[in-house]
Design a protein around this motif. Structure first.
Motif, mmCIF file in Angstrom:
data_model
loop_
_atom_site.group_PDB
_atom_site.id
_atom_site.type_symbol
_atom_site.label_atom_id
_atom_site.label_comp_id
_atom_site.label_asym_id
_atom_site.label_seq_id
_atom_site.Cartn_x
_atom_site.Cartn_y
_atom_site.Cartn_z
ATOM 1 N N TRP A 7 44.663 51.586 36.805
ATOM 2 C CA TRP A 7 44.939 50.317 36.163
ATOM 3 C C TRP A 7 44.497 50.347 34.718
ATOM 4 O O TRP A 7 43.667 51.152 34.329
ATOM 5 N N VAL A 58 48.570 40.218 40.784
ATOM 6 C CA VAL A 58 48.571 41.675 40.949
ATOM 7 C C VAL A 58 47.647 42.055 42.101
ATOM 8 O O VAL A 58 48.015 42.854 42.974
ATOM 9 N N HIS A 59 46.476 41.466 42.131
ATOM 10 C CA HIS A 59 45.498 41.707 43.202
ATOM 11 C C HIS A 59 46.132 41.447 44.566
ATOM 12 O O HIS A 59 46.048 42.271 45.476
ATOM 13 N N SER A 61 49.237 41.371 45.499
ATOM 14 C CA SER A 61 50.389 42.201 45.863
ATOM 15 C C SER A 61 50.008 43.630 46.259
ATOM 16 O O SER A 61 50.814 44.347 46.852
ATOM 17 N N THR A 77 54.227 49.967 41.057
ATOM 18 C CA THR A 77 53.567 49.412 39.870
ATOM 19 C C THR A 77 53.769 47.908 39.844
ATOM 20 O O THR A 77 54.763 47.388 40.368
ATOM 21 N N ASN A 78 52.812 47.250 39.225
ATOM 22 C CA ASN A 78 52.914 45.822 39.031
ATOM 23 C C ASN A 78 52.158 45.488 37.749
ATOM 24 O O ASN A 78 51.130 46.101 37.462
ATOM 25 N N ALA A 79 52.679 44.541 37.015
ATOM 26 C CA ALA A 79 52.035 44.146 35.768
ATOM 27 C C ALA A 79 52.109 42.637 35.627
ATOM 28 O O ALA A 79 53.063 41.995 36.071
ATOM 29 N N ALA A 80 51.068 42.098 35.017
ATOM 30 C CA ALA A 80 51.045 40.679 34.672
ATOM 31 C C ALA A 80 50.280 40.572 33.364
ATOM 32 O O ALA A 80 49.111 40.967 33.289
ATOM 33 N N LEU A 84 48.097 46.171 34.023
ATOM 34 C CA LEU A 84 49.055 47.049 34.702
ATOM 35 C C LEU A 84 48.329 47.811 35.787
ATOM 36 O O LEU A 84 47.260 48.368 35.540
ATOM 37 N N VAL A 85 48.911 47.838 36.989
ATOM 38 C CA VAL A 85 48.333 48.557 38.121
ATOM 39 C C VAL A 85 49.412 49.449 38.722
ATOM 40 O O VAL A 85 50.562 49.042 38.865
#
Length: 91
Positions: A7, A58-59, A61, A77-80, A84-85
């Motif tokens: 992350w 994000v946490h 998901s 991947t996921n971002a807010a 970014l994670v």
């Protein structure tokens, strides 16, 4: 199944964690990001907004969409905002 989580907080902090428990991964992300945000010059209201608007989605998901992707052998991947994670199945 072991996976790696990486992350980054844009212009602030980057880190990684490896394990097999998606709940633990989410907890580690929460702990490390809250630690970094708490050390930032943001006031308490801005920190609370960051946690609610960027970290929480994000946490949450990681244990749903992230788990589904990794268990299927795919990267996720996921971002807010500035967070970014990425989850990657370990070989």
């Amino acid at each position: 199944m072991t996976f790696k989580m990486t992350w980054a907080l844009v212009a602030e902090h980057a880190d990684e964690w490896t394990g097999s428990d998606f709940g633990e991964a989410a907890a580690v992300l929460n702990e490390k990001v809250v630690e970094a945000v708490s050390a930032s010059p943001m006031d308490r209201d801005a920190q609370a907004h960051f946690r609610a608007a960027f970290l929480a989605p994000v946490h949450d998901s990681i244990t749903s969409a992230g788990r589904d992707a990794v268990e299927a052998g795919r990267d996720w991947t996921n971002a807010a905002g500035p967070l970014l994670v990425a989850l990657t199945p370990a070989a």
